[in-house]
Design a protein around this motif. Structure first.
Motif, short mmCIF file in Angstrom:
data_model
loop_
_atom_site.label_atom_id
_atom_site.label_comp_id
_atom_site.label_asym_id
_atom_site.label_seq_id
_atom_site.Cartn_x
_atom_site.Cartn_y
_atom_site.Cartn_z
N ALA A 2 9.83 3.64 -12.30
CA ALA A 2 9.33 3.65 -10.92
C ALA A 2 10.53 3.34 -10.04
N ALA A 3 10.76 4.16 -9.01
CA ALA A 3 11.95 3.89 -8.19
C ALA A 3 11.79 4.41 -6.77
N PRO A 4 11.68 3.51 -5.80
CA PRO A 4 11.86 3.92 -4.41
C PRO A 4 13.35 3.88 -4.09
N SER A 5 13.71 4.22 -2.88
CA SER A 5 15.11 4.16 -2.49
C SER A 5 15.59 2.70 -2.54
N ALA A 6 16.88 2.52 -2.86
CA ALA A 6 17.40 1.18 -3.14
C ALA A 6 17.89 0.45 -1.88
N ASP A 11 0.81 -1.22 0.00
CA ASP A 11 0.00 0.00 0.00
C ASP A 11 0.85 1.27 0.00
N ASN A 12 2.15 1.13 -0.22
CA ASN A 12 3.02 2.30 -0.22
C ASN A 12 3.47 2.61 -1.65
N PRO A 13 2.89 3.65 -2.26
CA PRO A 13 3.13 3.90 -3.69
C PRO A 13 4.57 4.30 -4.01
N LEU A 14 4.92 4.19 -5.29
CA LEU A 14 6.27 4.52 -5.75
C LEU A 14 6.25 5.80 -6.58
N ILE A 15 7.38 6.48 -6.60
CA ILE A 15 7.53 7.69 -7.41
C ILE A 15 8.05 7.30 -8.79
N ALA A 37 -5.74 7.60 -6.33
CA ALA A 37 -6.16 8.40 -7.48
C ALA A 37 -5.06 9.38 -7.89
N THR A 38 -3.96 9.38 -7.12
CA THR A 38 -2.87 10.32 -7.39
C THR A 38 -1.61 9.56 -7.80
N ILE A 39 -0.66 10.33 -8.38
CA ILE A 39 0.63 9.73 -8.72
C ILE A 39 1.74 10.76 -8.43
N GLY A 40 2.89 10.26 -8.03
CA GLY A 40 4.04 11.13 -7.76
C GLY A 40 5.06 10.98 -8.87
N PRO A 64 -2.31 8.62 7.62
CA PRO A 64 -1.10 9.31 7.15
C PRO A 64 -1.33 9.86 5.75
N ARG A 65 -0.76 11.04 5.48
CA ARG A 65 -1.03 11.66 4.19
C ARG A 65 -0.17 11.07 3.08
N ALA A 66 1.05 10.72 3.35
CA ALA A 66 1.81 9.91 2.40
C ALA A 66 1.79 8.51 3.00
N LEU A 115 6.31 15.85 -7.44
CA LEU A 115 4.98 16.45 -7.50
C LEU A 115 3.93 15.33 -7.52
N ILE A 116 2.98 15.43 -6.59
CA ILE A 116 1.86 14.48 -6.56
C ILE A 116 0.58 15.21 -6.95
N MET A 117 -0.08 14.69 -7.98
CA MET A 117 -1.39 15.23 -8.38
C MET A 117 -2.24 14.05 -8.84
N GLY A 142 3.57 6.06 2.97
CA GLY A 142 4.84 5.59 3.52
C GLY A 142 5.13 6.10 4.92
N MET A 143 4.43 7.18 5.32
CA MET A 143 4.74 7.80 6.60
C MET A 143 4.40 6.91 7.79
N LYS A 144 3.52 5.93 7.59
CA LYS A 144 3.13 5.14 8.75
C LYS A 144 4.12 4.02 9.05
N THR A 195 11.90 16.22 -1.80
CA THR A 195 10.76 16.89 -1.17
C THR A 195 9.50 16.42 -1.90
N ILE A 196 8.48 16.01 -1.15
CA ILE A 196 7.22 15.60 -1.81
C ILE A 196 6.16 16.64 -1.56
N ILE A 197 5.63 17.18 -2.66
CA ILE A 197 4.54 18.16 -2.58
C ILE A 197 3.31 17.56 -3.24
P1 AMP Z 1 10.69 6.30 -1.42
O1 AMP Z 1 10.57 6.17 -2.88
O2 AMP Z 1 11.12 5.07 -0.72
O3 AMP Z 1 11.49 7.52 -1.08
O4 AMP Z 1 9.23 6.62 -0.89
C1 AMP Z 1 8.35 7.39 -1.65
C2 AMP Z 1 7.41 8.13 -0.74
O5 AMP Z 1 6.46 8.82 -1.56
C3 AMP Z 1 6.62 7.22 0.20
O6 AMP Z 1 6.52 7.82 1.47
C4 AMP Z 1 5.26 7.17 -0.50
O7 AMP Z 1 4.23 6.91 0.42
C5 AMP Z 1 5.16 8.56 -1.11
N1 AMP Z 1 4.26 8.59 -2.29
C6 AMP Z 1 4.52 8.12 -3.53
N2 AMP Z 1 3.43 8.30 -4.33
C7 AMP Z 1 2.47 8.87 -3.58
C8 AMP Z 1 1.12 9.28 -3.82
N3 AMP Z 1 0.52 9.12 -4.99
N4 AMP Z 1 0.45 9.85 -2.79
C9 AMP Z 1 1.03 10.02 -1.59
N5 AMP Z 1 2.30 9.65 -1.30
C10 AMP Z 1 3.01 9.07 -2.26
#
Ligand code: AMP
Ligand code: MG
Length: 367
Positions: A142-146, A63-67, A118-121, A233-235, A101-103, A237-239, A184-186
């Motif tokens: 798509a890449a989270p931290s490694a 449930d933790n989305p990727l950027i 419904a959003t994407i970063g 939690p709003r992002a 940017l998340i929209m 991943g924050m939980k 920074t995530i906005i």
């Molecule tokens: P990381 O890529 O490991 O730095 O983590 C990415 C962070 O971005 C996590 O905390 C995610 O929960 C958050 N994130 C990615 N996409 C979204 C989204 N669509 N809405 C809210 N948070 C997001």
């Protein structure tokens, strides 16, 4: 799996050396690569199986989305349902750079990267190697931290290898990351502008860019990491538990050098520094801190310092590497110096607070 490390010049990368990694990505494999923030673990975002492999290898909750990492503002726009003056202002000010940017995403986007939201970063990394890799793939990554979930993010190729050796076909090593903390995530959704994670671009810079275009929108900056338990939690991943080394993390607090040294002295006198303490301090207090520790007969401690000039930036840049180094030396406790919340200090303190909150019950232990 045999992990191959591709060593590459960070400033003038050799495209030929990156081609095997780009081909692996196009075949649906996952690859660790450098960005200016931290190392990322990438997959072609359009390939659901490859994206699922990222979650599996990291042990990341579904449930933790990727950027998604993109190559240009033109390509970035294509993920979003709409694009307005706020998006245009932020993208032109901070992309490429440590800014996500998340929209709301377009309706036809159906990928595990969104974790069903419904959003994407989306962000555009400024690192020449990341840019070249995205270009060679011809697709967003798509890449989270490694890192493995819960561990500090890797800020060098060696740190990525420590977590991912034998788990991925390629690690692209271009040396240490310049920013050292994540982007920074906005979030700009339903007319609300929120800072979900402080990072390489400060809240002050964001407000300045908006104001310069006559966009006087309030920025909600309360740290989601401190939200009460009952608040969602709003992002997502924050939980989860984040950024945490094995050692216990403590913040050496104080608004002045003297106040920090006083806390150090008190803690040493009370014998609560830990059986094998480590210190992450600015050069400005190093000598006095050593003098205090020696005076209190604190032996066998580890010390890593950061420069006093632009201390916020230096502290953030070296934090995760210090966490990993202290863990490798088997330290029991890490004492890291507080920084004010200006500029990168906000990102540094956010990571430090999360790492020190590791025993907090509301943070799950499995991220
Ligand atoms: P990381 O890529 O490991 O730095 O983590 C990415 C962070 O971005 C996590 O905390 C995610 O929960 C958050 N994130 C990615 N996409 C979204 C989204 N669509 N809405 C809210 N948070 C997001
Ligand atoms: Mg991460």
């Amino acid at each position: 799996m045999n992990t191959r490390v591709i060593r590459i010049d960070p400033l003038v990368p050799d495209a030929a050396a990156l081609i095997p990694a780009a081909q692996a990505l196009r075949r649906g494999e996952i690859v660790a690569f450098p960005t200016e923030t931290v190392y990322g673990l990438g997959a072609v975002w359009r390939d659901p199986e490859a994206v699922r492999e990222i979650f599996r290898v990291k042990g990341r909750p579904q449930d933790n989305p990727l950027i998604v990492h993109e190559a240009s503002i033109g390509r970035m726009r294509q993920y979003f349902r709409s694009w307005d003056s706020v998006a245009e202002c932020l993208a032109s000010a901070f992309c490429p750079g440590p800014f996500t940017l998340i929209m709301e995403h377009k309706e036809n986007i159906d990928s595990p990267v969104t974790a069903g939201l419904a959003t994407i970063g989306v962000r555009i990394p400024a690192h020449p190697v990341a840019q070249m890799l995205i270009e060679l793939c011809g697709e967003g990554l798509a890449a989270p931290s490694a890192n493995l979930s819960g561990r500090p993010s890797p800020t060098s190729g060696a740190d990525a290898l420590e977590d991912l050796d034998g788990k991925v076909p390629y690690i692209i090593d271009a040396g240490p990351c310049e920013v050292g903390v994540e982007s920074t995530i906005i979030s700009w959704v339903d007319g609300k502008l929120e800072l979900l994670r402080p990072g390489g671009i400060s809240a002050e810079e964001i407000l300045k860019a908006l104001h310069s275009q006559g966009l006087n929108i309030p920025l909600i900056t309360e740290d989601a990491g401190r939200a009460a338990d009952h608040e969602p939690p709003r992002a997502p991943g924050m939980k989860y538990r984040h950024y945490a080394p094995q050692a216990r993390v403590h913040i050496l607090r104080g608004e002045t050098k003297e106040a920090k040294l006083e806390q150090l002295s008190r803690s040493a006198a009370e014998g609560i520094l830990g059986s094998r303490p480590a210190f992450y301090l600015s050069e400005a207090i190093r000598e006095k801190a050593m003098w205090i520790l020696e005076g209190q007969n604190v032996a066998a401690f580890e010390l890593i310092t950061f420069t006093t000039e632009q201390a916020h930036k230096a502290a953030a840049q070296g934090l995760f590497a210090a966490f990993r180094a202290f863990d490798r030396s088997g330290c029991s406790d890490i004492w890291a110096e507080e920084q004010s919340l200006q500029q990168l200090g906000a990102a540094y303190m956010n990571r430090l607070r999360k790492a020190s909150a590791q025993q907090h019950e509301s943070l799950r232990n499995d991220y």
